[in-house]
Write a protein that holds these residues in place. Structure first.
Motif, PDB file in Angstrom:
ATOM      1  N   VAL A   1     -38.130 -15.459 -55.521  1.00 34.22           N
ATOM      2  CA  VAL A   1     -38.267 -16.395 -54.402  1.00 34.22           C
ATOM      3  C   VAL A   1     -36.903 -16.624 -53.748  1.00 34.22           C
ATOM      4  O   VAL A   1     -35.925 -16.993 -54.411  1.00 34.22           O
ATOM      5  CB  VAL A   1     -38.855 -17.736 -54.867  1.00 34.22           C
ATOM      6  CG1 VAL A   1     -38.914 -18.733 -53.705  1.00 34.22           C
ATOM      7  CG2 VAL A   1     -40.248 -17.526 -55.453  1.00 34.22           C
ATOM      8  N   PHE A   2     -36.853 -16.402 -52.434  1.00 39.76           N
ATOM      9  CA  PHE A   2     -35.676 -16.696 -51.620  1.00 39.76           C
ATOM     10  C   PHE A   2     -36.040 -17.869 -50.702  1.00 39.76           C
ATOM     11  O   PHE A   2     -36.918 -17.736 -49.852  1.00 39.76           O
ATOM     12  CB  PHE A   2     -35.279 -15.489 -50.783  1.00 39.76           C
ATOM     13  CG  PHE A   2     -34.793 -14.309 -51.579  1.00 39.76           C
ATOM     14  CD1 PHE A   2     -33.440 -14.106 -51.766  1.00 39.76           C
ATOM     15  CD2 PHE A   2     -35.697 -13.400 -52.137  1.00 39.76           C
ATOM     16  CE1 PHE A   2     -32.982 -13.012 -52.500  1.00 39.76           C
ATOM     17  CE2 PHE A   2     -35.254 -12.317 -52.862  1.00 39.76           C
ATOM     18  CZ  PHE A   2     -33.887 -12.110 -53.049  1.00 39.76           C
ATOM     19  N   ALA A   3     -35.388 -19.000 -50.869  1.00 43.38           N
ATOM     20  CA  ALA A   3     -35.684 -20.192 -50.080  1.00 43.38           C
ATOM     21  C   ALA A   3     -34.513 -20.494 -49.142  1.00 43.38           C
ATOM     22  O   ALA A   3     -33.437 -19.896 -49.236  1.00 43.38           O
ATOM     23  CB  ALA A   3     -35.950 -21.378 -50.995  1.00 43.38           C
ATOM     24  N   GLY A   4     -34.753 -21.422 -48.227  1.00 48.16           N
ATOM     25  CA  GLY A   4     -33.696 -21.878 -47.347  1.00 48.16           C
ATOM     26  C   GLY A   4     -33.178 -20.832 -46.384  1.00 48.16           C
ATOM     27  O   GLY A   4     -32.046 -20.928 -45.891  1.00 48.16           O
ATOM     28  N   GLY A   5     -33.994 -19.820 -46.075  1.00 48.69           N
ATOM     29  CA  GLY A   5     -33.573 -18.784 -45.142  1.00 48.69           C
ATOM     30  C   GLY A   5     -32.549 -17.817 -45.706  1.00 48.69           C
ATOM     31  O   GLY A   5     -31.878 -17.114 -44.951  1.00 48.69           O
ATOM     32  N   SER A   6     -32.437 -17.753 -47.033  1.00 47.08           N
ATOM     33  CA  SER A   6     -31.417 -16.900 -47.637  1.00 47.08           C
ATOM     34  C   SER A   6     -31.755 -15.414 -47.555  1.00 47.08           C
ATOM     35  O   SER A   6     -30.868 -14.568 -47.682  1.00 47.08           O
ATOM     36  CB  SER A   6     -31.195 -17.290 -49.107  1.00 47.08           C
ATOM     37  OG  SER A   6     -32.388 -17.137 -49.865  1.00 47.08           O
ATOM     38  N   LEU A   7     -33.012 -15.074 -47.337  1.00 50.94           N
ATOM     39  CA  LEU A   7     -33.414 -13.676 -47.167  1.00 50.94           C
ATOM     40  C   LEU A   7     -33.667 -13.353 -45.704  1.00 50.94           C
ATOM     41  O   LEU A   7     -33.163 -12.363 -45.180  1.00 50.94           O
ATOM     42  CB  LEU A   7     -34.670 -13.369 -47.989  1.00 50.94           C
ATOM     43  CG  LEU A   7     -35.180 -11.923 -47.921  1.00 50.94           C
ATOM     44  CD1 LEU A   7     -34.137 -10.954 -48.482  1.00 50.94           C
ATOM     45  CD2 LEU A   7     -36.497 -11.783 -48.692  1.00 50.94           C
ATOM     46  N   LEU A   8     -34.447 -14.192 -45.038  1.00 52.14           N
ATOM     47  CA  LEU A   8     -34.784 -13.983 -43.635  1.00 52.14           C
ATOM     48  C   LEU A   8     -34.680 -15.310 -42.881  1.00 52.14           C
ATOM     49  O   LEU A   8     -35.185 -16.326 -43.355  1.00 52.14           O
ATOM     50  CB  LEU A   8     -36.217 -13.458 -43.498  1.00 52.14           C
ATOM     51  CG  LEU A   8     -36.495 -12.042 -44.003  1.00 52.14           C
ATOM     52  CD1 LEU A   8     -37.997 -11.821 -44.149  1.00 52.14           C
ATOM     53  CD2 LEU A   8     -35.895 -11.007 -43.057  1.00 52.14           C
ATOM     54  N   PRO A   9     -34.074 -15.316 -41.700  1.00 57.06           N
ATOM     55  CA  PRO A   9     -34.074 -16.524 -40.878  1.00 57.06           C
ATOM     56  C   PRO A   9     -35.469 -16.751 -40.296  1.00 57.06           C
ATOM     57  O   PRO A   9     -36.291 -15.825 -40.256  1.00 57.06           O
ATOM     58  CB  PRO A   9     -33.048 -16.217 -39.786  1.00 57.06           C
ATOM     59  CG  PRO A   9     -33.058 -14.733 -39.679  1.00 57.06           C
ATOM     60  CD  PRO A   9     -33.329 -14.215 -41.067  1.00 57.06           C
ATOM     61  N   PRO A  10     -35.756 -17.970 -39.836  1.00 58.91           N
ATOM     62  CA  PRO A  10     -37.114 -18.296 -39.384  1.00 58.91           C
ATOM     63  C   PRO A  10     -37.716 -17.328 -38.377  1.00 58.91           C
ATOM     64  O   PRO A  10     -38.861 -16.901 -38.524  1.00 58.91           O
ATOM     65  CB  PRO A  10     -36.943 -19.695 -38.778  1.00 58.91           C
ATOM     66  CG  PRO A  10     -35.798 -20.274 -39.514  1.00 58.91           C
ATOM     67  CD  PRO A  10     -34.861 -19.145 -39.798  1.00 58.91           C
ATOM     68  N   ALA A  11     -36.956 -16.958 -37.360  1.00 52.80           N
ATOM     69  CA  ALA A  11     -37.513 -16.115 -36.296  1.00 52.80           C
ATOM     70  C   ALA A  11     -37.765 -14.683 -36.749  1.00 52.80           C
ATOM     71  O   ALA A  11     -38.485 -13.948 -36.077  1.00 52.80           O
ATOM     72  CB  ALA A  11     -36.573 -16.112 -35.093  1.00 52.80           C
ATOM     73  N   ALA A  12     -37.195 -14.285 -37.887  1.00 54.41           N
ATOM     74  CA  ALA A  12     -37.311 -12.895 -38.342  1.00 54.41           C
ATOM     75  C   ALA A  12     -38.340 -12.709 -39.446  1.00 54.41           C
ATOM     76  O   ALA A  12     -38.526 -11.589 -39.918  1.00 54.41           O
ATOM     77  CB  ALA A  12     -35.949 -12.402 -38.834  1.00 54.41           C
ATOM     78  N   SER A  13     -39.012 -13.768 -39.851  1.00 49.49           N
ATOM     79  CA  SER A  13     -39.894 -13.657 -41.021  1.00 49.49           C
ATOM     80  C   SER A  13     -41.105 -12.775 -40.759  1.00 49.49           C
ATOM     81  O   SER A  13     -41.547 -12.035 -41.652  1.00 49.49           O
ATOM     82  CB  SER A  13     -40.333 -15.039 -41.512  1.00 49.49           C
ATOM     83  OG  SER A  13     -40.896 -15.800 -40.468  1.00 49.49           O
ATOM     84  N   LEU A  14     -41.653 -12.795 -39.545  1.00 49.69           N
ATOM     85  CA  LEU A  14     -42.801 -11.943 -39.241  1.00 49.69           C
ATOM     86  C   LEU A  14     -42.401 -10.469 -39.294  1.00 49.69           C
ATOM     87  O   LEU A  14     -43.065  -9.655 -39.941  1.00 49.69           O
ATOM     88  CB  LEU A  14     -43.380 -12.303 -37.870  1.00 49.69           C
ATOM     89  CG  LEU A  14     -44.627 -11.523 -37.451  1.00 49.69           C
ATOM     90  CD1 LEU A  14     -45.800 -11.818 -38.379  1.00 49.69           C
ATOM     91  CD2 LEU A  14     -45.008 -11.855 -36.003  1.00 49.69           C
ATOM     92  N   GLN A  15     -41.316 -10.109 -38.629  1.00 48.92           N
ATOM     93  CA  GLN A  15     -40.843  -8.733 -38.658  1.00 48.92           C
ATOM     94  C   GLN A  15     -40.406  -8.340 -40.065  1.00 48.92           C
ATOM     95  O   GLN A  15     -40.621  -7.210 -40.512  1.00 48.92           O
ATOM     96  CB  GLN A  15     -39.673  -8.553 -37.690  1.00 48.92           C
ATOM     97  CG  GLN A  15     -39.121  -7.134 -37.662  1.00 48.92           C
ATOM     98  CD  GLN A  15     -37.970  -6.973 -36.685  1.00 48.92           C
ATOM     99  OE1 GLN A  15     -37.756  -7.819 -35.824  1.00 48.92           O
ATOM    100  NE2 GLN A  15     -37.232  -5.898 -36.810  1.00 48.92           N
ATOM    101  N   GLY A  16     -39.823  -9.295 -40.794  1.00 48.14           N
ATOM    102  CA  GLY A  16     -39.324  -9.003 -42.128  1.00 48.14           C
ATOM    103  C   GLY A  16     -40.416  -8.629 -43.101  1.00 48.14           C
ATOM    104  O   GLY A  16     -40.232  -7.731 -43.936  1.00 48.14           O
ATOM    105  N   VAL A  17     -41.568  -9.286 -43.019  1.00 50.87           N
ATOM    106  CA  VAL A  17     -42.659  -8.931 -43.931  1.00 50.87           C
ATOM    107  C   VAL A  17     -43.316  -7.631 -43.477  1.00 50.87           C
ATOM    108  O   VAL A  17     -43.730  -6.816 -44.307  1.00 50.87           O
ATOM    109  CB  VAL A  17     -43.682 -10.078 -44.071  1.00 50.87           C
ATOM    110  CG1 VAL A  17     -44.585 -10.206 -42.837  1.00 50.87           C
ATOM    111  CG2 VAL A  17     -44.512  -9.910 -45.328  1.00 50.87           C
ATOM    112  N   ARG A  18     -43.385  -7.404 -42.203  1.00 48.19           N
ATOM    113  CA  ARG A  18     -43.927  -6.138 -41.693  1.00 48.19           C
ATOM    114  C   ARG A  18     -43.087  -4.959 -42.172  1.00 48.19           C
ATOM    115  O   ARG A  18     -43.610  -3.925 -42.595  1.00 48.19           O
ATOM    116  CB  ARG A  18     -43.949  -6.163 -40.164  1.00 48.19           C
ATOM    117  CG  ARG A  18     -44.524  -4.893 -39.522  1.00 48.19           C
ATOM    118  CD  ARG A  18     -44.160  -4.829 -38.053  1.00 48.19           C
ATOM    119  NE  ARG A  18     -42.727  -4.584 -37.880  1.00 48.19           N
ATOM    120  CZ  ARG A  18     -42.072  -4.772 -36.735  1.00 48.19           C
ATOM    121  NH1 ARG A  18     -42.720  -5.230 -35.674  1.00 48.19           N
ATOM    122  NH2 ARG A  18     -40.776  -4.508 -36.650  1.00 48.19           N
ATOM    123  N   ASP A  19     -41.758  -5.136 -42.130  1.00 52.93           N
ATOM    124  CA  ASP A  19     -40.847  -4.054 -42.487  1.00 52.93           C
ATOM    125  C   ASP A  19     -40.609  -3.938 -43.987  1.00 52.93           C
ATOM    126  O   ASP A  19     -39.929  -3.009 -44.432  1.00 52.93           O
ATOM    127  CB  ASP A  19     -39.499  -4.243 -41.779  1.00 52.93           C
ATOM    128  CG  ASP A  19     -39.605  -4.094 -40.265  1.00 52.93           C
ATOM    129  OD1 ASP A  19     -40.649  -3.602 -39.791  1.00 52.93           O
ATOM    130  OD2 ASP A  19     -38.660  -4.488 -39.561  1.00 52.93           O
TER     131      ASP A  19
END
Length: 370
Positions: A58-76
């Motif tokens: 688990v990565f919390a607090g935007g440590s893996l992906l910032p808010p605006a990138a989470s959709l693209q991040g899970v797709r990729d």
């Protein structure tokens, strides 16, 4: 270093489930009710129930992906499961944002969490939108009711005139304009600074923010007008290759755990609100009930804004938004009836209802598999 290691692990792996870095992403802090149960505890229970076959980091607090990138991040495949707030991707998720902007129709967060989950798992247009964006929708959520938390007294319709209100965009911003206020669209992480520096008069958000974002330090007054609640996007969205690489048994474990934590996070969220408001009141925060003029203005807005929602949806390419809203109203009304006699603090009873009425109706062998 942890982020770099995880990204390298993903880049080096194939599609086999055991080889994929199983990253879970959320941009709220780990202590938030939408993370500590639905991600931290969830990950532990999933690992136990799958005998380690599904073992999320688990990565919390935007440590893996910032808010605006989470959709693209899970797709990729940077994350295998993530939370995503739909307001950050209005063009990519017009259906989700249409439904999310209908937050004034019923302001019971429990109803809207369960209804948005059922809609996201069953509505054909919603399912097509998830697929187009490279995500397998797992389940929804809802914040608690949004209130106005201010650094100045806002008790009445007259008081709100010209006030600068932090809003979540969309319908919330239109409501601010409807009552003569000025909407300011900033992330929740900037609410404190805005109130502290005076660039905001009020932050409109769930009242747990008095604690989770330390707003009690800069808020002196709160108005309990229920300005909707937020649930656009998803609490769990899965990378398709990851999801499809799981065994049917593992997918069924995820269904069961999402049913439980859909309920659990709502119970805990409301507890956090109660604690935060009580502590802030003890610290001197004054709480107002909205006056009749403000309440009437909200009712007028709810009626008038449906036509705006429909027009906006059409401009974003949704062919029949009226039908989508009709289906969503049906589901919301169904959940209002189902939850009417259930204790909203009884996690086990609520989870059992979510399991029976939503997740048990899914086919673990086929859902999300094409």
């Amino acid at each position: 270093m942890k982020l770099k290691t995880s990204l390298l692990a993903f880049a080096a792996c194939g599609l086999g489930t055991a080889a994929i870095a199983q990253n879970a992403n959320h941009f709220f802090a780990e202590r938030h009710s939408m993370v500590r149960g639905p991600y931290v505890e969830f990950a532990k229970r999933v690992a136990e129930e799958t005998n380690g076959d599904v073992n999320f980091t688990v990565f919390a607090g935007g440590s893996l992906l910032p808010p605006a990138a989470s959709l693209q991040g899970v797709r990729d495949g940077v994350a295998q499961v993530t939370y995503h707030a739909g307001t950050y991707t209005p063009s990519e998720l017009p259906v989700a944002n249409l439904i999310g902007n209908f937050a004034f129709y019923n302001t019971d967060p429990m109803v809207m969490a369960f209804a948005s989950t059922e809609f996201g798992l069953t509505n054909e247009a919603a399912l097509a939108e998830w697929k187009e964006n490279g995500v397998v929708f797992g389940g929804g959520y809802s914040t608690s009711q949004y209130y106005m938390m201010c650094n100045t007294p806002v008790a009445s319709y007259e008081d709100i005139q010209g006030k600068r209100l932090r809003m979540a965009g969309g319908a919330w911003s239109r409501f601010a304009e409807h009552v003569g206020a000025v909407p300011v669209s900033i992330p929740s992480s900037e609410m404190y600074t805005g109130l502290d520096t005076g660039s905001l008069d009020c932050a409109v958000a769930a009242a747990d923010a008095l604690d989770s974002f330390s707003l009690s330090d800069v808020v002196t007054h709160m108005n309990r007008l229920a300005v909707g609640n937020y649930y656009a996007g998803f609490e769990w969205g899965y990378n398709p290759a990851f999801w499809q690489g799981l065994s049917e048994a593992s997918r069924n474990v995820l269904f069961d755990q999402m049913a439980y934590y859909l309920a659990q996070h709502r119970v805990e969220f409301d507890k956090d609100v109660e604690k935060a408001v009580s502590a802030a009141k003890e610290g001197g925060m004054e709480v107002f009930e909205p006056d009749q003029a403000l309440t009437a203005a909200l009712a007028e807005f709810v009626t008038a804004d449906e036509a705006v929602l429909i027009e906006n949806a059409k401009s974003r390419g949704i062919e029949n938004p009226e039908a989508l809203l009709a289906d969503y109203k049906r589901i919301v009304d169904r959940w209002a009836a189902l939850l009417a006699d259930v204790d909203h603090g009884d996690t086990d009873a609520l989870a059992a209802l979510a399991k029976a009425e939503i997740y048990d109706k899914l086919d673990g062998a086929n859902y999300g598999m094409n």
